[in-house]
Design a protein around this motif. Structure first.
Motif, PDB file in Angstrom:
ATOM      1  N   ALA A   6       0.539  -0.816  -0.075  1.00 23.92           N
ATOM      2  CA  ALA A   6       0.066   0.046   0.156  1.00 23.92           C
ATOM      3  C   ALA A   6       1.235   0.872  -0.191  1.00 23.92           C
ATOM      4  O   ALA A   6       0.599   1.707  -0.694  1.00 23.92           O
ATOM      5  N   ALA A   7       1.979   1.080   0.645  1.00 20.98           N
ATOM      6  CA  ALA A   7       2.883   2.259   1.395  1.00 20.98           C
ATOM      7  C   ALA A   7       3.648   2.725  -0.692  1.00 20.98           C
ATOM      8  O   ALA A   7       3.348   3.571  -1.009  1.00 20.98           O
ATOM      9  N   ALA A   8       4.190   1.579  -1.630  1.00 21.75           N
ATOM     10  CA  ALA A   8       4.242   1.727  -2.332  1.00 21.75           C
ATOM     11  C   ALA A   8       3.865   2.249  -3.747  1.00 21.75           C
ATOM     12  O   ALA A   8       4.038   2.736  -4.207  1.00 21.75           O
ATOM     13  N   GLN A   9       2.241   1.668  -3.544  1.00 23.69           N
ATOM     14  CA  GLN A   9       1.321   2.199  -4.315  1.00 23.69           C
ATOM     15  C   GLN A   9       1.076   3.664  -4.384  1.00 23.69           C
ATOM     16  O   GLN A   9       0.600   4.209  -5.771  1.00 23.69           O
ATOM     17  N   ALA A  10       0.979   4.319  -2.855  1.00 24.26           N
ATOM     18  CA  ALA A  10       0.224   5.768  -2.731  1.00 24.26           C
ATOM     19  C   ALA A  10       1.886   6.288  -2.614  1.00 24.26           C
ATOM     20  O   ALA A  10       1.490   7.856  -2.616  1.00 24.26           O
ATOM     21  N   GLY A  11       2.781   6.144  -2.451  1.00 30.51           N
ATOM     22  CA  GLY A  11       4.006   7.083  -2.531  1.00 30.51           C
ATOM     23  C   GLY A  11       4.607   7.411  -1.220  1.00 30.51           C
ATOM     24  O   GLY A  11       4.519   8.587  -1.494  1.00 30.51           O
ATOM     25  N   VAL A  12       4.600   6.358  -0.306  1.00 33.21           N
ATOM     26  CA  VAL A  12       4.300   7.292   1.489  1.00 33.21           C
ATOM     27  C   VAL A  12       5.096   5.599   2.165  1.00 33.21           C
ATOM     28  O   VAL A  12       5.556   4.493   1.399  1.00 33.21           O
ATOM     29  N   THR A  13       5.891   6.365   3.276  1.00 30.88           N
ATOM     30  CA  THR A  13       6.523   5.142   3.905  1.00 30.88           C
ATOM     31  C   THR A  13       5.289   4.538   4.621  1.00 30.88           C
ATOM     32  O   THR A  13       3.887   4.958   4.830  1.00 30.88           O
ATOM     33  N   VAL A  14       6.237   3.412   5.177  1.00 31.51           N
ATOM     34  CA  VAL A  14       4.921   2.453   6.087  1.00 31.51           C
ATOM     35  C   VAL A  14       4.907   3.449   7.176  1.00 31.51           C
ATOM     36  O   VAL A  14       3.599   3.275   7.566  1.00 31.51           O
ATOM     37  N   ARG A  15       5.759   4.128   7.580  1.00 34.09           N
ATOM     38  CA  ARG A  15       5.981   4.880   9.146  1.00 34.09           C
ATOM     39  C   ARG A  15       4.390   5.797   9.043  1.00 34.09           C
ATOM     40  O   ARG A  15       3.864   6.343   9.675  1.00 34.09           O
TER      41      ARG A  15
END
Length: 116
Positions: A6-15
């Motif tokens: 989800a993080a990769a797809q949304a362009g954000v970090t897991v944090r």
């Protein structure tokens, strides 16, 4: 999908996703194994948050739209928020133009050539 996907797809970090969850901005479902499961709607919501942050919105401003709408995305609220931020930026732009003009006038009084 899992949090990393989800993080990769949304362009954000897991944090960042975990932070949004702590604020109540994102609410993933949980699988039988206890892992968070992020559907496409959740990823789009995270992407919306990222996009808003990139354009100068605070998480508090974003939360007014997302938390008021609950799980379903509030398009009208988002449009109102964006229009409000745009008006704010236009006011700031006018203030900056006035400051630059004031500096130009000061330079003119001091007979210093303008440099761009």
């Amino acid at each position: 999908m899992k949090i990393g996907q989800a993080a990769a797809q949304a362009g954000v970090t897991v944090r960042a996703i975990r932070h949004y969850e702590n604020l109540g901005l994102v609410a993933p479902k949980y699988g039988t194994n206890g892992y968070r499961i992020y559907d496409q709607e959740c990823v789009e919501r995270i992407g919306f948050i990222r996009c808003c942050k990139e354009h100068g919105f605070t998480l508090l401003e974003i939360s007014t739209v997302l938390l008021a709408s609950g799980v379903k995305f509030d398009r009208d609220g988002a449009v109102a928020l964006i229009r409000q931020k745009r008006a704010e930026y236009l006011r700031q732009q006018e203030e900056l133009v006035q400051r630059i003009e004031g500096l130009d006038a000061l330079l003119q009084r001091l007979s210093v050539p303008e440099s761009s």
